[in-house]
Structure formats: structure tokens, C-alpha cells
Design a protein around this motif. Structure first.
Motif, short mmCIF file in Angstrom:
data_model
loop_
_atom_site.label_atom_id
_atom_site.label_comp_id
_atom_site.label_asym_id
_atom_site.label_seq_id
_atom_site.Cartn_x
_atom_site.Cartn_y
_atom_site.Cartn_z
N ILE A 72 0.84 -1.20 0.00
CA ILE A 72 0.00 0.00 0.00
C ILE A 72 0.87 1.25 0.00
O ILE A 72 0.65 2.19 -0.78
CB ILE A 72 -0.95 0.00 1.22
N ILE A 73 1.88 1.28 0.87
CA ILE A 73 2.77 2.44 0.95
C ILE A 73 3.53 2.63 -0.35
O ILE A 73 3.70 3.75 -0.84
CB ILE A 73 3.75 2.29 2.14
N ASP A 74 3.97 1.53 -0.95
CA ASP A 74 4.70 1.58 -2.21
C ASP A 74 3.88 2.31 -3.29
O ASP A 74 4.38 3.21 -3.98
CB ASP A 74 5.04 0.16 -2.65
N LYS A 75 2.62 1.93 -3.43
CA LYS A 75 1.75 2.56 -4.41
C LYS A 75 1.46 4.01 -4.05
O LYS A 75 1.44 4.90 -4.91
CB LYS A 75 0.43 1.79 -4.54
N TYR A 76 1.22 4.25 -2.76
CA TYR A 76 0.86 5.61 -2.36
C TYR A 76 2.01 6.59 -2.56
O TYR A 76 1.78 7.71 -3.02
CB TYR A 76 0.42 5.62 -0.89
N VAL A 77 3.21 6.17 -2.25
CA VAL A 77 4.38 7.04 -2.44
C VAL A 77 4.54 7.39 -3.92
O VAL A 77 4.80 8.55 -4.28
CB VAL A 77 5.66 6.40 -1.88
N TYR A 78 4.39 6.40 -4.78
CA TYR A 78 4.50 6.65 -6.23
C TYR A 78 3.40 7.60 -6.69
O TYR A 78 3.65 8.55 -7.44
CB TYR A 78 4.41 5.34 -7.00
N THR A 79 2.18 7.34 -6.23
CA THR A 79 1.04 8.14 -6.65
C THR A 79 1.13 9.58 -6.16
O THR A 79 0.82 10.53 -6.88
CB THR A 79 -0.27 7.49 -6.16
N ALA A 80 1.55 9.75 -4.91
CA ALA A 80 1.64 11.08 -4.31
C ALA A 80 2.77 11.91 -4.90
O ALA A 80 2.83 13.12 -4.71
CB ALA A 80 1.81 10.96 -2.80
N VAL A 81 3.71 11.26 -5.59
CA VAL A 81 4.91 11.87 -6.17
C VAL A 81 5.95 12.16 -5.09
O VAL A 81 7.09 11.73 -5.16
CB VAL A 81 4.61 13.14 -6.99
N ARG A 82 5.56 12.92 -4.09
CA ARG A 82 6.43 13.13 -2.93
C ARG A 82 5.55 13.22 -1.70
O ARG A 82 4.50 13.86 -1.72
CB ARG A 82 7.23 14.43 -3.08
N THR A 83 5.98 12.58 -0.62
CA THR A 83 5.19 12.60 0.60
C THR A 83 6.10 12.44 1.81
O THR A 83 7.33 12.35 1.66
CB THR A 83 4.12 11.48 0.57
N THR A 84 5.53 12.37 2.98
CA THR A 84 6.29 12.21 4.23
C THR A 84 5.69 11.07 5.04
O THR A 84 4.52 10.72 4.86
CB THR A 84 6.24 13.50 5.08
N PRO A 85 6.46 10.51 5.96
CA PRO A 85 5.90 9.48 6.84
C PRO A 85 4.67 9.97 7.60
O PRO A 85 3.69 9.24 7.77
CB PRO A 85 7.06 9.16 7.79
N LYS A 86 4.70 11.22 8.04
CA LYS A 86 3.55 11.78 8.77
C LYS A 86 2.31 11.83 7.89
O LYS A 86 1.20 11.53 8.34
CB LYS A 86 3.88 13.19 9.27
N ALA A 87 2.50 12.22 6.63
CA ALA A 87 1.36 12.30 5.70
C ALA A 87 0.77 10.92 5.43
O ALA A 87 -0.46 10.76 5.34
CB ALA A 87 1.80 12.96 4.40
N ILE A 88 1.63 9.92 5.29
CA ILE A 88 1.16 8.54 5.07
C ILE A 88 0.35 8.07 6.27
O ILE A 88 -0.75 7.51 6.12
CB ILE A 88 2.35 7.60 4.82
N ALA A 89 0.90 8.29 7.46
CA ALA A 89 0.22 7.87 8.68
C ALA A 89 -1.14 8.55 8.82
O ALA A 89 -2.14 7.92 9.17
CB ALA A 89 1.09 8.18 9.90
N ARG A 90 -1.18 9.84 8.51
CA ARG A 90 -2.43 10.60 8.62
C ARG A 90 -3.46 10.13 7.61
O ARG A 90 -4.63 9.96 7.94
CB ARG A 90 -2.11 12.09 8.44
N PHE A 91 -3.04 9.89 6.37
CA PHE A 91 -3.98 9.49 5.31
C PHE A 91 -4.61 8.14 5.60
O PHE A 91 -5.82 7.95 5.40
CB PHE A 91 -3.27 9.46 3.96
N PHE A 92 -3.80 7.18 6.07
CA PHE A 92 -4.31 5.83 6.31
C PHE A 92 -4.74 5.60 7.76
O PHE A 92 -5.11 4.49 8.13
CB PHE A 92 -3.25 4.80 5.91
N ASN A 93 -4.67 6.67 8.56
CA ASN A 93 -5.05 6.58 9.98
C ASN A 93 -4.21 5.54 10.72
O ASN A 93 -4.72 4.76 11.53
CB ASN A 93 -6.54 6.25 10.11
N TRP A 94 -2.91 5.53 10.43
CA TRP A 94 -1.96 4.68 11.12
C TRP A 94 -1.10 5.56 12.04
O TRP A 94 -0.96 6.76 11.81
CB TRP A 94 -1.03 3.96 10.13
#
Length: 271
Positions: free
Chosen positions: A215-237
């Protein structure tokens, strides 16, 4: 990294450029497969299928909206994508390749158990009982089968349909046209009945770590650039939940990272 450069990459990946649009449903399928997670409409964090589809030949927004939802419901009917509230706050189009990861991390709940725990409404249970017995139905067919006619019970049904989607119990199974009318009517199905058996088997075979990594692999590619905090916030992790996964992905060069002004940024592919 300059924002205009990142914007250019995003336009290419999200098909926002005028000369790179989706013309056919098969192309929409590949778009979702490549990015994993797609919003039907505009979304700050996810690519929009509405913006990727070619609509310059259409006279107005209404026709453009019709083309979008025709595409979405063909994709759903063919089971080329899943469309539903796979994430608590988002109705999302999910590729069938990524769906097992979400089903592993967020198993389809047992509606009877939720009802016994008093966290599912009486109307919600009646709808699920009916759909399990009769199969996918349109809203009007549900009304007829349950004898719903009063304004109050119609409101209760509308609330129940939203409730069931939010609890990942109900999904759209496509649409059908009636009486030679251009309008199409949505069909509802229990998620556990709609999801193909092979997808459920793949979900059970995954580990938590592998599901999150994909999931993270796809999201990082899709977002183009992101942060660990943004990933955690988006997926509620929590950050703690994904820290080891991200570290492993960076070490194995699945994703790349760099530090800018004390903030860690993640990206995948050439920037």
C-alpha cells in the motif's frame, strides 16, 4: 526540490496534461492499476479519474459527469476495480491488485456480530439480510422488498445505506438502465459477496508487513512526494506502526528518501 518540477511529474502520473487523457474504459482500468488508489472526483491527496478522462468533446459538465460514472460503473460491473469506502473517510477506487492488502488489514466485518453489539442499526441489518438472501438489488427494489413507503422509513433506509458503506459492509456493484431510459440505477451488494474468492484468498495469505508495504509503495508513487507523517495521517496509522516498514523499504531501495529542513521526504521513481 522545486514545486514546479514536482507539479510536472504529478501532471504526468495523474494524466492532467491535455495530450494524455483516458478515452476508453480499458485505459481507465490501467490507470487505476498503475496508481492503485484513485478518487472518482477531485481529491487533494489522490489522482482524480474525472480529471484524467477526456471530456473536451462534450458540451457541458453534466455530460462529463455522465461519462465519468459510466466508466466507473463499467469498471465495477466487470470487477476490474473496487469502489467503496475502503478508507474511513474516503470513497475510493481501488485496483484489484491492491485490494487484498486492504482486506487483510481491514477484514470485512460480520454484520450480524455488529448488530448484536448494537453498533449496526435495525434497518442496516434488514438490508444486509435481504441482500444476502436475494442478491444485489437496486435501492427501489430494496424499498419494495422491505415494504418501505413512508417518508420516515425512506430516511431510515437512506441513512442505513450510508452506514453500511462506512462500515465496509456494502458496496456499489454497478448500474443498470431501466425502461430505455438514459438514467442508470445503482445496484447494491454486500462486500463479502461482491469480492471475488481469489481476492479473499490472496488477502489471507498476506502478512501485516507485506500488506502495508504494498500500500505504501503505491501511495508514495502516486503522491509523487510525501512524508511518513502524511502517510500515517492518510491511512489513519500511527508513525510507530509504519516506522519499521518504511525503514525496510528505504534500505531495500523500494522507495527513496531525502531530508529537507529537518523533514524526511519519500519518493518513488525518477524525479
Amino acid at each position: 526540490m522545486k514545486s514546479n518540477f514536482l507539479s510536472t511529474i504529478k501532471k504526468k502520473r495523474w494524466l492532467l496534461e491535455r495530450n494524455a487523457k483516458i478515452f476508453r474504459v480499458e485505459e481507465a482500468k490501467e490507470f487505476v492499476k498503475r496508481l492503485g488508489l484513485v478518487s472518482a472526483l477531485s481529491n487533494e491527496h489522490l489522482p482524480s479519474l474525472a480529471k484524467a478522462i477526456y471530456t473536451a468533446d462534450l458540451p457541458n459538465r453534466f455530460e462529463a459527469s455522465q461519462r465519468l460514472w459510466d466508466f466507473v460503473h463499467i469498471l465495477i460491473t466487470k470487477k476490474w476495480v473496487y469502489y467503496g469506502r475502503i478508507l474511513p473517510a474516503h470513497n475510493t477506487i481501488v485496483s484489484m491488485e491492491l485490494l487484498p492488502c486492504f482486506l487483510h488489514l481491514y477484514p470485512i466485518p460480520d454484520y450480524r456480530s455488529l448488530y448484536e453489539q448494537r453498533i449496526l442499526s435495525e434497518m442496516g441489518k434488514q438490508v444486509m439480510d435481504l441482500l444476502h438472501e436475494r442478491g444485489p438489488l437496486m435501492t427501489q427494489e430494496i424499498r419494495n422488498q422491505l415494504g418501505i413507503s413512508s417518508l420516515q422509513t425512506r430516511k431510515e433506509l437512506a441513512h442505513a445505506l450510508v452506514e453500511l458503506q462506512r462500515k465496509s459492509l456494502l458496496c456499489c456493484a454497478g448500474k443498470v438502465a431501466q425502461c430505455r431510459c438514459r438514467w442508470r440505477f445503482g445496484i447494491w451488494a454486500p462486500v463479502d459477496k461482491w469480492v471475488p474468492r481469489k481476492i479473499k484468498t490472496k488477502a489471507r495469505a498476506l502478512s501485516d508487513e507485506e500488506a502495508k508495504r504494498r500500500i505504501i509503495d503505491k501511495y508514495v508513487y502516486t503522491a509523487v512526494r510525501t512524508t511518513p507523517k502524511a502517510i500515517a495521517r492518510f491511512f489513519n496509522w500511527s508513525l510507530k506502526e509504519i516506522d519499521s516498514t518504511l525503514s525496510s523499504m528505504i534500505d531495500k531501495e523500494v522507495v527513496s528518501s531525502y531530508n529537507h529542513q529537518g523533514e524526511e521526504y519519500l519518493f518513488k521513481g525518477n524525479l
